[in-house]
Design a protein around this motif. Sequence first.
Motif, mmCIF file in Angstrom:
data_model
loop_
_atom_site.group_PDB
_atom_site.id
_atom_site.type_symbol
_atom_site.label_atom_id
_atom_site.label_comp_id
_atom_site.label_asym_id
_atom_site.label_seq_id
_atom_site.Cartn_x
_atom_site.Cartn_y
_atom_site.Cartn_z
ATOM 1 N N ASN A 1 0.849 -1.195 0.000
ATOM 2 C CA ASN A 1 0.000 0.000 0.000
ATOM 3 C C ASN A 1 0.884 1.245 0.000
ATOM 4 O O ASN A 1 1.307 1.725 1.048
ATOM 5 C CB ASN A 1 -0.914 -0.018 1.226
ATOM 6 N N LEU A 2 1.162 1.769 -1.205
ATOM 7 C CA LEU A 2 2.026 2.942 -1.311
ATOM 8 C C LEU A 2 1.355 4.189 -0.747
ATOM 9 O O LEU A 2 2.028 5.059 -0.184
ATOM 10 C CB LEU A 2 2.429 3.165 -2.765
ATOM 11 N N ASP A 3 0.040 4.295 -0.887
ATOM 12 C CA ASP A 3 -0.639 5.463 -0.335
ATOM 13 C C ASP A 3 -0.538 5.487 1.187
ATOM 14 O O ASP A 3 -0.415 6.566 1.791
ATOM 15 C CB ASP A 3 -2.106 5.491 -0.774
ATOM 16 N N ALA A 4 -0.589 4.331 1.799
ATOM 17 C CA ALA A 4 -0.405 4.281 3.254
ATOM 18 C C ALA A 4 1.003 4.743 3.620
ATOM 19 O O ALA A 4 1.201 5.421 4.638
ATOM 20 C CB ALA A 4 -0.648 2.864 3.770
ATOM 21 N N ALA A 5 1.980 4.389 2.791
ATOM 22 C CA ALA A 5 3.351 4.856 3.037
ATOM 23 C C ALA A 5 3.421 6.371 2.921
ATOM 24 O O ALA A 5 4.038 7.042 3.762
ATOM 25 C CB ALA A 5 4.316 4.199 2.050
ATOM 26 N N LEU B 1 13.418 12.549 7.303
ATOM 27 C CA LEU B 1 12.225 11.944 6.712
ATOM 28 C C LEU B 1 11.990 10.587 7.360
ATOM 29 O O LEU B 1 12.889 9.752 7.419
ATOM 30 C CB LEU B 1 12.425 11.770 5.207
ATOM 31 N N HIS B 2 10.772 10.374 7.848
ATOM 32 C CA HIS B 2 10.422 9.096 8.466
ATOM 33 C C HIS B 2 9.085 8.625 7.901
ATOM 34 O O HIS B 2 8.141 9.406 7.781
ATOM 35 C CB HIS B 2 10.315 9.241 9.993
ATOM 36 N N TYR B 3 9.026 7.351 7.511
ATOM 37 C CA TYR B 3 7.766 6.779 7.043
ATOM 38 C C TYR B 3 7.843 5.264 7.160
ATOM 39 O O TYR B 3 8.907 4.691 7.447
ATOM 40 C CB TYR B 3 7.463 7.193 5.602
ATOM 41 N N THR B 4 6.704 4.618 6.940
ATOM 42 C CA THR B 4 6.626 3.162 7.024
ATOM 43 C C THR B 4 6.251 2.607 5.664
ATOM 44 O O THR B 4 5.248 3.010 5.073
ATOM 45 C CB THR B 4 5.581 2.723 8.064
ATOM 46 N N LEU B 5 7.056 1.681 5.153
ATOM 47 C CA LEU B 5 6.820 1.061 3.852
ATOM 48 C C LEU B 5 6.815 -0.446 4.016
ATOM 49 O O LEU B 5 7.786 -1.024 4.519
ATOM 50 C CB LEU B 5 7.915 1.476 2.868
ATOM 51 N N ALA B 6 5.706 -1.064 3.607
ATOM 52 C CA ALA B 6 5.582 -2.521 3.693
ATOM 53 C C ALA B 6 5.891 -3.024 5.099
ATOM 54 O O ALA B 6 6.541 -4.058 5.275
ATOM 55 C CB ALA B 6 6.490 -3.191 2.669
#
Length: 301
Positions: A224-228, A248-253
């Motif tokens: 879910n790239l939009d969630a990322a 920059l901080h985010y969650t991917l997969a």
Amino acid sequence: MPSNRRAIAALLLAAVAVAGGCGRDAAPVAETAPAQPTQAVTQLVADLRANDLAGYARHAVPPALHARLETAWREGRTRWPLTELPLDDRLPGFITALAAPGADKQLLTTYNRQFAGAHGELRSAAATLSLFATQYLRSEGDYSDDERAHYVQLVAAMSRWGQQAPLGDAQRARKAIPQLVTAARLTGLAGPDRFREAGMQRSLERLGPFFGRFKQVLAGYGLNLDAAFDSVQATLIEQTGDHARVRLHYTLAGQAIEAQLQVERRDGRWYLRDILRHAEAEAAATSDAAVAAPAAARPSS
């Protein structure tokens, strides 16, 4: 590799390579220059979240550089900002293969023959891509230290996803391939030189809805790239005059990604330094070979 097999491979494996319709996916909004360094980051993230690739290009570089890039695109010297993406050199062929008459049936036949049920082989491919991409990123290519550190994390996260995703599920493929075929046809970009003839602005506008559909297909495979994009947090580390550093901080997969980005101010607006550096190199390219050159400087599948 035949064109239909190449399109299938791109569909299944594009997301594990290294990274970073006919109209706009969302109504245009009034332009406001980022007043803070962090806003230069969140603006680009918002563009990608909205499938607004033309907006991304407009916000990523100063107007004069954007105009130079549009000229270089029409002259066949670049496909920036697509050169910032994995498999950029294969995108025109990918669109053309998907949009070809009878492509949905041909691609499904190819998928069923070569990929359906091949869970082990696809997991192995994801792991192999991760290994080679990581080795490449650590020593090759025109990347800054910040980019290398960021992209190595991306490769690891995408590899873990690729080794768990149901890429060999024939039922999902029967739903995904027709969606991409329809979206590719709606771009109007299939065929030789269509990207160059349309120009940068129009090509990116046409690719926006295709990008949105591709994200939906990946979501069906658990990515879910939009969630990322929604998870992105940008915080200021330091600022000195027209130069700043942003975390920059985010969650991917399911994996936490943290990177540091250099940001600089030009004519009152903030931009990401590495994107500016790549864009300026693309605008200065002097031959048709420049369109393929960025791909040679990046890992391929």
